[in-house]
Design a protein around this motif. Structure first.
Motif, PDB file in Angstrom:
ATOM      1  N   LYS A   1       0.858  -1.187   0.000  1.00 12.77           N
ATOM      2  CA  LYS A   1       0.000   0.000   0.000  1.00 12.77           C
ATOM      3  C   LYS A   1       0.889   1.230   0.000  1.00 12.77           C
ATOM      4  O   LYS A   1       1.795   1.345   0.825  1.00 12.77           O
ATOM      5  CB  LYS A   1      -0.905   0.020   1.239  1.00 12.77           C
ATOM      6  CG  LYS A   1      -1.785   1.267   1.351  1.00 12.77           C
ATOM      7  CD  LYS A   1      -2.815   1.312   0.247  1.00 12.77           C
ATOM      8  CE  LYS A   1      -3.695   2.566   0.365  1.00 12.77           C
ATOM      9  NZ  LYS A   1      -4.676   2.635  -0.741  1.00 12.77           N
ATOM     10  N   ILE A   2       0.651   2.146  -0.951  1.00 15.28           N
ATOM     11  CA  ILE A   2       1.356   3.419  -0.983  1.00 15.28           C
ATOM     12  C   ILE A   2       0.327   4.545  -0.930  1.00 15.28           C
ATOM     13  O   ILE A   2      -0.642   4.549  -1.687  1.00 15.28           O
ATOM     14  CB  ILE A   2       2.228   3.562  -2.246  1.00 15.28           C
ATOM     15  CG1 ILE A   2       3.457   2.655  -2.139  1.00 15.28           C
ATOM     16  CG2 ILE A   2       2.669   5.008  -2.447  1.00 15.28           C
ATOM     17  CD1 ILE A   2       4.451   2.816  -3.267  1.00 15.28           C
ATOM     18  N   ARG A   3       0.555   5.465  -0.005  1.00 17.00           N
ATOM     19  CA  ARG A   3      -0.320   6.633   0.116  1.00 17.00           C
ATOM     20  C   ARG A   3       0.543   7.892   0.025  1.00 17.00           C
ATOM     21  O   ARG A   3       1.273   8.206   0.958  1.00 17.00           O
ATOM     22  CB  ARG A   3      -1.080   6.610   1.442  1.00 17.00           C
ATOM     23  CG  ARG A   3      -2.046   7.775   1.583  1.00 17.00           C
ATOM     24  CD  ARG A   3      -2.817   7.692   2.863  1.00 17.00           C
ATOM     25  NE  ARG A   3      -3.607   8.877   3.083  1.00 17.00           N
ATOM     26  CZ  ARG A   3      -4.242   9.146   4.216  1.00 17.00           C
ATOM     27  NH1 ARG A   3      -4.160   8.289   5.232  1.00 17.00           N
ATOM     28  NH2 ARG A   3      -4.942  10.252   4.362  1.00 17.00           N
ATOM     29  N   PRO A   4       0.488   8.599  -1.100  1.00 23.61           N
ATOM     30  CA  PRO A   4       1.335   9.784  -1.253  1.00 23.61           C
ATOM     31  C   PRO A   4       0.781  10.978  -0.488  1.00 23.61           C
ATOM     32  O   PRO A   4      -0.434  11.107  -0.298  1.00 23.61           O
ATOM     33  CB  PRO A   4       1.315  10.039  -2.763  1.00 23.61           C
ATOM     34  CG  PRO A   4       0.011   9.457  -3.214  1.00 23.61           C
ATOM     35  CD  PRO A   4      -0.278   8.290  -2.306  1.00 23.61           C
TER      36      PRO A   4
ATOM     37  N   LEU B   1      -4.890   4.043   6.255  1.00 20.44           N
ATOM     38  CA  LEU B   1      -4.167   4.339   5.019  1.00 20.44           C
ATOM     39  C   LEU B   1      -5.091   4.459   3.811  1.00 20.44           C
ATOM     40  O   LEU B   1      -4.642   4.862   2.729  1.00 20.44           O
ATOM     41  CB  LEU B   1      -3.113   3.257   4.752  1.00 20.44           C
ATOM     42  CG  LEU B   1      -2.008   3.140   5.800  1.00 20.44           C
ATOM     43  CD1 LEU B   1      -0.957   2.128   5.359  1.00 20.44           C
ATOM     44  CD2 LEU B   1      -1.363   4.490   6.062  1.00 20.44           C
ATOM     45  N   GLU B   2      -6.360   4.121   3.972  1.00 21.35           N
ATOM     46  CA  GLU B   2      -7.325   4.292   2.881  1.00 21.35           C
ATOM     47  C   GLU B   2      -8.043   5.628   2.977  1.00 21.35           C
ATOM     48  O   GLU B   2      -8.852   5.973   2.120  1.00 21.35           O
ATOM     49  CB  GLU B   2      -8.373   3.163   2.914  1.00 21.35           C
ATOM     50  CG  GLU B   2      -7.813   1.766   2.707  1.00 21.35           C
ATOM     51  CD  GLU B   2      -7.393   1.514   1.264  1.00 21.35           C
ATOM     52  OE1 GLU B   2      -7.492   2.444   0.440  1.00 21.35           O
ATOM     53  OE2 GLU B   2      -6.966   0.388   0.960  1.00 21.35           O
TER      54      GLU B   2
ATOM     55  N   ALA C   1       4.469   4.200   2.783  1.00 15.53           N
ATOM     56  CA  ALA C   1       4.498   2.937   2.038  1.00 15.53           C
ATOM     57  C   ALA C   1       4.506   1.784   3.026  1.00 15.53           C
ATOM     58  O   ALA C   1       5.118   1.863   4.096  1.00 15.53           O
ATOM     59  CB  ALA C   1       5.726   2.876   1.132  1.00 15.53           C
ATOM     60  N   LEU C   2       3.822   0.732   2.658  1.00 12.24           N
ATOM     61  CA  LEU C   2       3.762  -0.486   3.476  1.00 12.24           C
ATOM     62  C   LEU C   2       3.853  -1.688   2.554  1.00 12.24           C
ATOM     63  O   LEU C   2       3.160  -1.749   1.532  1.00 12.24           O
ATOM     64  CB  LEU C   2       2.450  -0.533   4.277  1.00 12.24           C
ATOM     65  CG  LEU C   2       2.052  -1.891   4.887  1.00 12.24           C
ATOM     66  CD1 LEU C   2       3.062  -2.327   5.956  1.00 12.24           C
ATOM     67  CD2 LEU C   2       0.646  -1.828   5.462  1.00 12.24           C
TER      68      LEU C   2
ATOM     69  N   SER D   1       4.313  10.202  -5.497  1.00  7.00           N
ATOM     70  CA  SER D   1       4.933   9.668  -4.287  1.00  7.00           C
ATOM     71  C   SER D   1       6.438   9.548  -4.454  1.00  7.00           C
ATOM     72  O   SER D   1       6.936   9.181  -5.521  1.00  7.00           O
ATOM     73  CB  SER D   1       4.345   8.289  -3.959  1.00  7.00           C
ATOM     74  OG  SER D   1       5.028   7.719  -2.865  1.00  7.00           O
ATOM     75  N   GLY D   2       7.154   9.859  -3.365  1.00  3.56           N
ATOM     76  CA  GLY D   2       8.583   9.610  -3.316  1.00  3.56           C
ATOM     77  C   GLY D   2       8.915   8.278  -2.681  1.00  3.56           C
ATOM     78  O   GLY D   2      10.090   7.901  -2.602  1.00  3.56           O
ATOM     79  N   ASP D   3       7.888   7.571  -2.203  1.00  2.00           N
ATOM     80  CA  ASP D   3       8.068   6.217  -1.685  1.00  2.00           C
ATOM     81  C   ASP D   3       7.843   5.220  -2.821  1.00  2.00           C
ATOM     82  O   ASP D   3       6.993   5.440  -3.691  1.00  2.00           O
ATOM     83  CB  ASP D   3       7.071   5.924  -0.567  1.00  2.00           C
ATOM     84  CG  ASP D   3       7.414   6.658   0.722  1.00  2.00           C
ATOM     85  OD1 ASP D   3       8.466   7.326   0.755  1.00  2.00           O
ATOM     86  OD2 ASP D   3       6.639   6.560   1.683  1.00  2.00           O
TER      87      ASP D   3
END
Length: 393
Positions: free
Chosen positions: A178-181, A370-371, A381-382, A186-188
């Protein structure tokens, strides 16, 4: 260059005295004896200010004022009236007169002061109008630029999302992410991929900064791993099996681009047969969390940031994993979500959360919200890696 003035007054003595004084003050003056003659002058000459008597036969000052304002709001009109017609003065001011003078005008300095002040107000109004036009134009350009930037970012976000791997569920091994910018981009970044039938490589990276420049580095990461996978398939390079070599390659390429960006990263290789985990750390924090038999702990490891120093050195760590485990990898943006007052308490919270949710990816995502659509201070990021022995069978 002095302004051009129009005097409209049916009294010759008043008209002539104003004309003489204002000409001596350096103004260009046109003087007429009726409202209709004044309007004819407006049709043929550029006039900057009007002095108009209110009480005149045929076409009085109020009628002249109305017609002037219908033609141009920018010409100031100073009305001149006798002391007994103040009701007309009030009406004239309501119609848009700029000022008024009372006959007889004893102090001509007052006349000149009124003319000068109203001409200055016109200049200021024109400057303000020009500034407003410029500001509106700049705002339109800014809105267009923002719309274009937003469109570019949305396109960039789609590209980033397509660069992310699909979830993996095979042979008792699963990968979730899961990525949450914090912004549109996003830089992750993270990735996981098979190296051969027995090994999986995976990493999580956090690029310095935010936005498009940091997102560009994630494209470099994806491109580098693609090239290394291609070299592995061709048999020309085994770098992806060696975490230290991977970090060294990323470090070199980031420095060579001179983009002014660096990153933190954990890159790991998992042997699916022996369950040996080899990994290298590039200043990443927090460290991955390993959950075994309900007990969570951080992996050991340290290393220098990637992309800052030519002579950076990295170490490889190795550990043997049990038949069942969960490995949770975070970017440091997750720590910004937590409300605990100290870093140690935040780290402890993550361990407790993973133990409480048994390392379940969806449960962790829900617990950390995170949603949610709310803004977050940093990219998050996870990645969750799970091996289940029963699924293997």
């Amino acid at each position: 260059m002095k302004a051009r003035l129009l005097i409209i007054d049916d009294e010759a003595m008043v008209r002539d005295s104003m004309e003489a004084y204002l000409e001596d003050s350096g103004y260009t003056v046109v003087a007429v004896d009726s409202g209709s003659a004044g309007l004819e002058v407006l049709d043929t000459q550029q006039i900057d200010l009007i002095l108009c008597d209110l009480r005149m036969p045929s076409l009085d000052g109020l009628q002249v004022l109305q017609k002037v304002k219908q033609r141009s709001e920018n010409i100031p009109v100073i009305v001149v009236s006798g002391a007994g017609v103040m009701d007309d003065v009030v009406q004239a001011l309501r119609l848009g007169a700029s000022d008024y003078l009372v006959k007889p005008i004893i102090d001509m300095v007052m006349l000149e002061h009124s003319v000068q002040r109203n001409l200055e107000l016109v200049v200021l109004e024109r400057q303000n109008e020009s500034y407003r036009d410029h500001l509106e134009s700049a705002n339109r350009e800014l809105r267009n630029s923002l719309d274009e930037l937003r469109s570019d970012q949305q396109a960039g976000r789609k590209v980033q999302m397509k660069m992310l791997p699909d979830f993996v569920d095979e042979g008792g091994l699963s990968f979730r992410h899961k990525i949450r910018p914090s912004l549109m981009l996003s830089g992750d970044f993270l990735d996981y991929f098979p190296l051969d039938d027995k090994h999986y490589g995976f990493y999580i990276a956090d690029v310095s900064g935010h936005g498009a420049s940091s997102a560009f580095v994630t494209v470099l990461l994806k491109n580098l791993t693609y090239r290394l996978k291609r070299n592995l398939k061709r048999g020309s390079s085994q770098d992806l099996f060696h975490p230290v070599k991977v970090l060294e390659r990323i470090n070199q390429e980031l420095l060579d681009t001179e983009c002014g960006k660096h990153l933190t990263i954990v890159y790991a290789v998992l042997n699916l047969e022996t369950l040996a985990l080899n990994y290298s750390v590039g200043a990443h924090f927090p460290m991955p969390v390993l959950l075994i038999e309900g007990k969570a702990q951080y992996l050991e490891g340290r290393g220098m940031p990637v992309g800052l120093f030519r002579d950076a050195q990295y170490s490889e760590y190795q550990m043997d994993l049990p038949r069942e485990f969960t490995l949770s990898l975070f970017s440091d943006g997750v720590l910004e979500l937590l409300t605990q007052p100290s870093l140690a308490q935040k780290e402890e919270y993550l361990l407790n959360l993973i133990e409480q949710e048994a390392g379940n990816h969806d449960a962790i995502v829900k617990a950390l919200a995170l949603e949610s659509d709310e803004d977050v201070p940093d990219d998050i990021a996870l990645m969750t890696v799970v091996r289940n022995e029963y699924a293997v069978r």
